[in-house]
Design a protein around this motif. Sequence first.
Motif, PDB file in Angstrom:
ATOM      1  N   LEU A 110       0.832  -1.206   0.000  1.00  0.00           N
ATOM      2  CA  LEU A 110       0.000   0.000   0.000  1.00  0.00           C
ATOM      3  C   LEU A 110       0.867   1.257   0.000  1.00  0.00           C
ATOM      4  O   LEU A 110       0.601   2.214  -0.742  1.00  0.00           O
ATOM      5  N   MET A 111       1.900   1.254   0.819  1.00  0.00           N
ATOM      6  CA  MET A 111       2.803   2.415   0.840  1.00  0.00           C
ATOM      7  C   MET A 111       3.523   2.545  -0.497  1.00  0.00           C
ATOM      8  O   MET A 111       3.692   3.656  -1.017  1.00  0.00           O
ATOM      9  N   SER A 112       3.932   1.412  -1.066  1.00  0.00           N
ATOM     10  CA  SER A 112       4.601   1.453  -2.374  1.00  0.00           C
ATOM     11  C   SER A 112       3.672   2.036  -3.434  1.00  0.00           C
ATOM     12  O   SER A 112       4.108   2.784  -4.313  1.00  0.00           O
ATOM     13  N   ALA A 113       2.392   1.675  -3.360  1.00  0.00           N
ATOM     14  CA  ALA A 113       1.433   2.206  -4.332  1.00  0.00           C
ATOM     15  C   ALA A 113       1.328   3.722  -4.189  1.00  0.00           C
ATOM     16  O   ALA A 113       1.295   4.454  -5.177  1.00  0.00           O
ATOM     17  N   VAL A 114       1.302   4.211  -2.952  1.00  0.00           N
ATOM     18  CA  VAL A 114       1.185   5.656  -2.738  1.00  0.00           C
ATOM     19  C   VAL A 114       2.418   6.371  -3.275  1.00  0.00           C
ATOM     20  O   VAL A 114       2.298   7.344  -4.037  1.00  0.00           O
ATOM     21  N   VAL A 115       3.616   5.906  -2.904  1.00  0.00           N
ATOM     22  CA  VAL A 115       4.815   6.618  -3.374  1.00  0.00           C
ATOM     23  C   VAL A 115       4.978   6.428  -4.882  1.00  0.00           C
ATOM     24  O   VAL A 115       5.634   7.226  -5.543  1.00  0.00           O
ATOM     25  N   GLY A 116       4.350   5.377  -5.435  1.00  0.00           N
ATOM     26  CA  GLY A 116       4.391   5.165  -6.875  1.00  0.00           C
ATOM     27  C   GLY A 116       3.344   5.953  -7.636  1.00  0.00           C
ATOM     28  O   GLY A 116       3.221   5.806  -8.854  1.00  0.00           O
ATOM     29  N   GLY A 117       2.549   6.756  -6.926  1.00  0.00           N
ATOM     30  CA  GLY A 117       1.605   7.639  -7.614  1.00  0.00           C
ATOM     31  C   GLY A 117       0.204   7.077  -7.789  1.00  0.00           C
ATOM     32  O   GLY A 117      -0.539   7.526  -8.652  1.00  0.00           O
ATOM     33  N   PHE A 118      -0.197   6.119  -6.953  1.00  0.00           N
ATOM     34  CA  PHE A 118      -1.515   5.479  -7.088  1.00  0.00           C
ATOM     35  C   PHE A 118      -2.652   6.494  -7.148  1.00  0.00           C
ATOM     36  O   PHE A 118      -3.566   6.362  -7.950  1.00  0.00           O
ATOM     37  N   LEU A 119      -2.588   7.516  -6.308  1.00  0.00           N
ATOM     38  CA  LEU A 119      -3.669   8.508  -6.303  1.00  0.00           C
ATOM     39  C   LEU A 119      -3.393   9.667  -7.253  1.00  0.00           C
ATOM     40  O   LEU A 119      -4.237  10.523  -7.458  1.00  0.00           O
ATOM     41  N   GLY A 120      -2.204   9.678  -7.838  1.00  0.00           N
ATOM     42  CA  GLY A 120      -1.764  10.838  -8.600  1.00  0.00           C
ATOM     43  C   GLY A 120      -2.599  11.156  -9.830  1.00  0.00           C
ATOM     44  O   GLY A 120      -2.789  12.318 -10.179  1.00  0.00           O
ATOM     45  N   ALA A 121      -3.118  10.108 -10.464  1.00  0.00           N
ATOM     46  CA  ALA A 121      -3.862  10.320 -11.701  1.00  0.00           C
ATOM     47  C   ALA A 121      -5.267  10.858 -11.437  1.00  0.00           C
ATOM     48  O   ALA A 121      -5.976  11.256 -12.339  1.00  0.00           O
ATOM     49  N   GLU A 122      -5.651  10.875 -10.179  1.00  0.00           N
ATOM     50  CA  GLU A 122      -6.997  11.313  -9.817  1.00  0.00           C
ATOM     51  C   GLU A 122      -6.958  12.762  -9.334  1.00  0.00           C
ATOM     52  O   GLU A 122      -5.949  13.208  -8.810  1.00  0.00           O
ATOM     53  N   PRO A 123      -8.065  13.468  -9.473  1.00  0.00           N
ATOM     54  CA  PRO A 123      -8.092  14.822  -8.920  1.00  0.00           C
ATOM     55  C   PRO A 123      -7.998  14.783  -7.392  1.00  0.00           C
ATOM     56  O   PRO A 123      -8.502  13.859  -6.768  1.00  0.00           O
TER      57      PRO A 123
END
Lengths: 413, 413
Positions: free
Chosen positions: B398-411
């Motif tokens: 989960l942390m890897s997903a966050v630092v990898g930009g998981f939410l980045g593509a969303e507003p």
Amino acid sequence: MPEPMPDLPEPAHHELDSMLSRKFGKEVANYFSGSPLNRVSFLRTDHPFLSLALKHPSTSFLLFNNLNPLIVSSTKLAFASFKDVEPIIGEDIYSKSEEDLIKEYNSSKYIPQLVFLGLDDRNQDGLVYKDYYKGAPYFALDITPKDPIKSAAETLISSLETKGVSFSKGRMHISLPPQEAAIYAESRHLLDWNARNPFCASCGHPTFSVNAGFKRICPPRDLASSMTNSSASPDRPPCATRTGISNLSFPRTDPTVIMAVVSADGQKILLGRQKRWPEYWYSTLAGFLEPAESVEEAVRREVWEESGIHLGRVVIHSTQPWPYPANLMIGAIGQAIPGGEEIHLGHDAELEDAKWFPTDEVREALQIGTSGLGETAGPQYKEGGLRLPPRTAIANQLMSAVVGGFLGAEPKI
Amino acid sequence: MPEPMPDLPEPAHHELDSMLSRKFGKEVANYFSGSPLNRVSFLRTDHPFLSLALKHPSTSFLLFNNLNPLIVSSTKLAFASFKDVEPIIGEDIYSKSEEDLIKEYNSSKYIPQLVFLGLDDRNQDGLVYKDYYKGAPYFALDITPKDPIKSAAETLISSLETKGVSFSKGRMHISLPPQEAAIYAESRHLLDWNARNPFCASCGHPTFSVNAGFKRICPPRDLASSMTNSSASPDRPPCATRTGISNLSFPRTDPTVIMAVVSADGQKILLGRQKRWPEYWYSTLAGFLEPAESVEEAVRREVWEESGIHLGRVVIHSTQPWPYPANLMIGAIGQAIPGGEEIHLGHDAELEDAKWFPTDEVREALQIGTSGLGETAGPQYKEGGLRLPPRTAIANQLMSAVVGGFLGAEPKI
């Protein structure tokens, strides 16, 4: 294992759109979720708090008779006051600490099950505790008439009936607004779990409800034994649930997968039916998640076992609490792999039929063919057309997502 | 309720990348999922099938002693053959139908717990059943030495030890390749559930394992009563689990939420720690989903109760089976609402500390500061730096997903 049943009626009386709107971004909130209550779970062992909550003028009690709630009508819950229930639960069952109640535990004493549900902080006249926790308290209470509360319960029921409220006749007769449905779901799930677990699965002795209805423990002493035989020791044999934290002591919730399956080309949706359903009625496949499965693995296994179809991509869509008796429905959308679309019903005998339906046929049925299982479809429905579950069922939401293009923005397999 | 513990060691010995690759589109497959076995769950009542499976030359038995599996080393399971286990389980426990075994039920007879796990169809020399179901059968078996199998179990254990295999010493000593980990997880979850539920929670009488280890029923007759008193009836009192399908009869899996929480601006990650963890060690927050909650509601409630933070958007990321003893970890990523980021630990006493960490600090710690709870961090780690759970833990994913930009593509909210 049996497929959960989408059998709530279509909510013609109120507007679901506000609940189903995508609040909080892309989240889909399904029926039975969306509770207005703050559970303040850490206050469930705080008897001074519970004691205040029990008797506060803003407090509401949702009453149940054999797991059926008290209602004004099928679209409105009825609530009782502390004064109503006092003859049944006594002056203050929280006047002693939990520790003291465990010391005095006597399995021969029947105590009506009471559950603290939470605080509704929309109520400005609610309880204020420690300056921080605010709101009108809600409890659920089982008043099924049985000794020793039989007479008091019957008196209360008669008195309520003169006021025009009554207990629902099973779940087919409830069609509540979403926030009331969530309060009912929490109540029903907890009362059912307590009623279903009167004995310890680890040692076979009677269990005792603590934590305001959210925990059942196996007490180390039971005064009932020394009541019938004064020389008998109240001490019980050791039990594994007492030497550490055991999940057996906490409410059970069964994760269940339910999935809209699309064909490899995205143009068809797989639906199945059970024999006992009305003619022309189909729904999405579903089943219980098993030990040591991810959600995606459970979805692929269930779909293959029930229909023979092999899935590739699986995406979780949304979840729905389902209190019949204790499910968490995890909704997913899956896509068949090319060459894996042949239907085979011979593995598992669960479905009477499974069929690929063109997306357009499902889209039309979502508009004119939905209803509760025991209801008739709407006026535009034509005999022989596909019938589907109502919008309160997550199956409907999953199909709606597919026909709405949920997978469309993604590359096909 | 207690937070699940990410305490598996870092898998230095094998490459997780292939397992964690996004096979099937965007799916993240976590450790303990990814089983190579087809469970063919509908064959669990088919005793002719189970009888063949039991004795097939391709069959493997994973043995357990007090829930610890037999291993070659911490990175490799050891399997036994039918010949090895025959002195313990007898010639063929599936020679009679399930119905007949229920008629002969005698609670005073100890039967070592056997679980049919599934078929591995990668094995070309496996069993073929009804032309359709193919593969090498896998079973799990509890051989904990206790009467009446004590002597046979001890003989087998001695014989196995001379071959250089032994039982693991607790879960800290296992670091298996993913597919073996999944077989172990299924075995451990089922054996634990059977061992934990010897009595019926509905009526308090002993239960009996059926469906090849996937169901426990409360039989209507027990011959044990007429053994001690020949005039006693073997009939038991009525039990609610016999008059319909009860979830009590089926394995329990507890849905648990675990979540990486990001700040409203997406630049910080909230992590917490428990007192008993090593210094500088933090992880994501987690807790059990409660009755009648959607996953998103459970995430918001747990985060507020444990840290005081108010979440807006919550997105489900992936799931992980967690067999200690029976969890389904549902991983999510949540975002705090502006103005809802103040940490308050006073609601629930579960965490010793909770803190906002800059995303860059978490990114670095994911590279140099991860390890199992009982291990030391890698060579690049500097004392005082943030320590995090290993890649086998969903918290890490989960942390890897966050630092990898998981939410980045969303507003942003």
